[in-house]
Design an enzyme around this catalytic site. Structure first.
Site, PDB file in Angstrom:
ATOM      1  N   CYS A  71       0.778  -1.256   0.000  1.00 26.63           N
ATOM      2  CA  CYS A  71       0.000   0.000   0.000  1.00 26.63           C
ATOM      3  C   CYS A  71       0.801   1.293   0.000  1.00 26.63           C
ATOM      4  O   CYS A  71       0.658   2.129  -0.886  1.00 26.63           O
ATOM      5  CB  CYS A  71      -0.918   0.043   1.217  1.00 26.63           C
ATOM      6  SG  CYS A  71      -1.872  -1.439   1.507  1.00 26.63           S
ATOM      7  N   LYS A 125      -8.563   6.112   3.022  1.00 22.89           N
ATOM      8  CA  LYS A 125      -7.338   5.697   3.729  1.00 22.89           C
ATOM      9  C   LYS A 125      -6.125   6.477   3.243  1.00 22.89           C
ATOM     10  O   LYS A 125      -5.841   6.486   2.052  1.00 22.89           O
ATOM     11  CB  LYS A 125      -7.145   4.198   3.490  1.00 22.89           C
ATOM     12  CG  LYS A 125      -5.712   3.703   3.702  1.00 22.89           C
ATOM     13  CD  LYS A 125      -5.631   2.203   3.621  1.00 22.89           C
ATOM     14  CE  LYS A 125      -4.245   1.765   3.152  1.00 22.89           C
ATOM     15  NZ  LYS A 125      -4.082   0.302   3.147  1.00 22.89           N
ATOM     16  N   HIS A 127      -2.487   6.482   4.756  1.00 28.51           N
ATOM     17  CA  HIS A 127      -1.351   5.550   4.805  1.00 28.51           C
ATOM     18  C   HIS A 127      -0.047   6.113   4.224  1.00 28.51           C
ATOM     19  O   HIS A 127       0.748   5.367   3.639  1.00 28.51           O
ATOM     20  CB  HIS A 127      -1.698   4.210   4.121  1.00 28.51           C
ATOM     21  CG  HIS A 127      -0.969   3.054   4.748  1.00 28.51           C
ATOM     22  ND1 HIS A 127      -1.002   1.769   4.269  1.00 28.51           N
ATOM     23  CD2 HIS A 127      -0.150   3.021   5.843  1.00 28.51           C
ATOM     24  CE1 HIS A 127      -0.265   0.985   5.029  1.00 28.51           C
ATOM     25  NE2 HIS A 127       0.264   1.721   5.985  1.00 28.51           N
ATOM     26  N   HIS A 212      -9.731  -3.966   1.878  1.00 31.67           N
ATOM     27  CA  HIS A 212      -8.695  -4.429   2.810  1.00 31.67           C
ATOM     28  C   HIS A 212      -9.361  -5.190   3.969  1.00 31.67           C
ATOM     29  O   HIS A 212     -10.489  -4.881   4.329  1.00 31.67           O
ATOM     30  CB  HIS A 212      -7.954  -3.206   3.344  1.00 31.67           C
ATOM     31  CG  HIS A 212      -6.605  -3.504   3.932  1.00 31.67           C
ATOM     32  ND1 HIS A 212      -6.445  -4.231   5.090  1.00 31.67           N
ATOM     33  CD2 HIS A 212      -5.358  -3.176   3.524  1.00 31.67           C
ATOM     34  CE1 HIS A 212      -5.145  -4.332   5.367  1.00 31.67           C
ATOM     35  NE2 HIS A 212      -4.468  -3.698   4.421  1.00 31.67           N
TER      36      HIS A 212
END
Ligand code: NAG
Ligand code: NAG
Ligand code: NAG
Ligand code: NAG
Length: 485
Positions: A71, A125, A127, A212
């Site tokens: 990711c 998300k 990240h 995910h």
């Protein structure tokens, strides 16, 4: 009479001005998390993804669009156009308590888009690190952020490693824990679209939480796959269809607000499906966290405003680093940095012309063999892997009917002995990596190895610190919060 004529001239004049000015397109950049090659309806008739399929069929399905094996590095590549091995992000992903983030000395895509007049929103998300505010979305070019900073969390109570992770811009919030997060993101997306000032172009970066792990989905979606005996796969497929509904609701909101026809959509996985958690990449080899094609060849398409040729499959080579300059080009801009790895592929994608890319690096990671310690390069039709390719070296069929049915493939994911040598594949003849040619074509393997060494000379050491105790959500009212680096 004279004033009438003057008005007429003015009208004609302003008409000309209006026609000459073309507002850049709205851009919706969707990133599906851990989404498998074989988990989409346009490739696998068992999957229920009518909204994604429709967009893909109307646009250009990208058949050779590559991403990083995990990711964080893919996301940094999307935002910066730079290979992760030059940003210190080549090793695994950013973990919750690591005091690090995507290097802040690079300009992110939304920062460029803001200069072109775009309103910029990120949902989902992140990240890319959050140990200090400077690392977070609203400091890196986004007008708004709605989502979480870490690599994963639960879909209802929104926790990860003992802390809640959710932000509305900078504010810690916890949206309704009885609602599956996919609905929450769809509602916010609709709100953003409805409130958007249409004099400005809109950029929505939408890195979905889906699909995910953890494997969680409302039962109504799970029930759509009642023929699948394997519970995990059944739920995972439900998660895929929930994500597809979200895509449908975003396109519906754009249509309702008269924005759809001016919108360019990019859709890509961030890496291959995670076979441990029921993602599927068959017939590609391997999965997430491997440099095999199953980990790196993404389900991806582009569709909508600006494309001159549509409704076909594009076989030209794309890489994650290309999206930044390509999207910027579609918006009418150009990166200032001249040392990017990304290539502006807008003209090729727009017209169906050959790709400008002939080679790329899958990843270069020297750290901690055998957990990683892998390197892979593609040059033309050939691919060379050096070191450990990753923990999923097999060809895994979907767990469709029962876990034991030999016809539906293996659900075993045990690690095979490390392959620490090298493997060479001709991806044109052998896209599924069955036949290692490294001993037959030593000369080709040597050439690719030499080319890889040239890239390796540009590598910066992996930035992969240990955990920082002060990161603990206990210090921040139970929320994962910036301020500890
Ligand atoms: C940007 O920061 C990284 C580390 O975070 C460093 O390796 C690199 O040299 C810096 N680049 C520039 C252009 O300052
Ligand atoms: C949050 O939900 C998960 C399941 O998704 C559960 O295991 C966990 O106990 C819940 N945590 C809290 C604090 O409620
Ligand atoms: C999509 O919109 C419909 C109609 O408003 C709603 O019923 C559905 O729950 C939404 N789906 C998602 C995933 O948000
Ligand atoms: C996509 O790539 C595969 C090779 O991996 C090839 O067999 C297939 O024909 C391509 N699809 C299209 C529609 O070109």
């Amino acid at each position: 009479m004279a004033s009438n004529c003057f008005t007429k001239i003015l009208c004609v004049f302003s008409l000309l001005v209006v026609t000459a000015y073309t507002k850049p397109p709205n851009i919706v950049f969707m990133v599906a998390d851990d989404y498998g090659w074989n988990d989409v309806g346009f490739r696998n008739p068992d999957m229920i993804t009518p909204n994604i399929d429709k967009l893909a069929y109307e646009g250009v399905i990208l058949n050779q669009s590559y991403v990083q094996p995990v990711c964080t590095p893919s996301r940094n590549a999307f935002m910066t156009g730079v290979y992760p091995f030059k940003a210190g992000l080549q090793h695994l992903v950013i973990l919750p308590e690591q005091a690090t983030c995507a290097p802040t000395n690079r300009t992110f895509l939304p920062q460029y888009l803001k200069k072109l007049g775009y309103a910029t929103h990120a949902l989902g998300k992140w990240h890319l690190g959050f140990c200090k505010w400077e690392c977070t979305p609203t400091y890196r070019g986004f007008d708004s952020f709605y989502g979480f900073y870490n690599g994963q969390e639960t879909y209802y109570n929104r926790t990860v490693v003992g802390g809640i992770d959710f932000r509305d811009d900078k504010k810690a919030v916890l949206p309704d824990v009885t609602k599956y997060s996919t609905y929450i993101y769809a509602e916010r997306a609709k709100e953003i679209i409805e409130k958007h000032d249409q004099d400005e172009p809109l950029f929505m970066y939408f890195p979905f939480q889906s699909v995910h792990e953890p494997i969680e989905v409302p039962v109504s979606y799970e029930n759509m796959y009642s023929g699948i005996k394997n519970e995990g796969r059944r739920k995972y497929c439900g998660m895929v269809t929930a994500m597809d509904d979200l895509v449908g609701n975003v396109t519906a909101a754009l249509k309702e607000n008269g924005m759809y026809d001016d919108t360019l959509f990019v859709f890509t996985a961030d890496n291959g499906g995670w076979t441990t958690f029921h993602g599927n990449n068959y017939p590609l080899r391997g999965g997430k966290a491997t440099v095999y094609e199953g980990g790196t060849r993404a389900t991806a398409f582009i569709t909508g405003a600006g494309l001159m040729k549509k409704g076909y499959t594009y076989n030209g080579m794309m890489h994650a680093v290309d999206w930044m300059p390509t999207i910027l080009s579609a918006a009418g801009g150009k990166p200032v940095d001249t040392d990017l790895d990304g290539i502006d592929q807008w003209d090729s994608l727009r017209t169906g012309a050959p790709s400008k890319r002939t080679e790329f690096i899958y990843n270069l990671d020297d750290k901690n063999p055998p957990i990683c310690g892998h390197a892979a390069i593609r040059v033309g039709d050939y691919k060379l892997i050096e070191g450990y390719p990753g923990a999923y070296p097999g060809w895994y069929k979907p767990e469709t009917v029962s876990e034991q049915n030999p016809d539906t493939g293996s659900t075993k994911h045990e690690q095979q002995p490390n392959i620490l040598g090298r493997e060479l594949f001709n991806l044109k003849d052998d896209p599924y990596e069955h036949k290692d040619l490294s001993l037959i074509h030593r000369d080709i393997a040597d050439q690719l190895s030499k080319r890889m060494a040239e890239y390796h000379a540009q590598m910066v050491p992996a930035n992969f610190p240990g955990n920082t105790a002060s990161a603990s959500p206990k210090n921040y009212n139970g929320y994962w919060t910036p301020g500890w680096c």
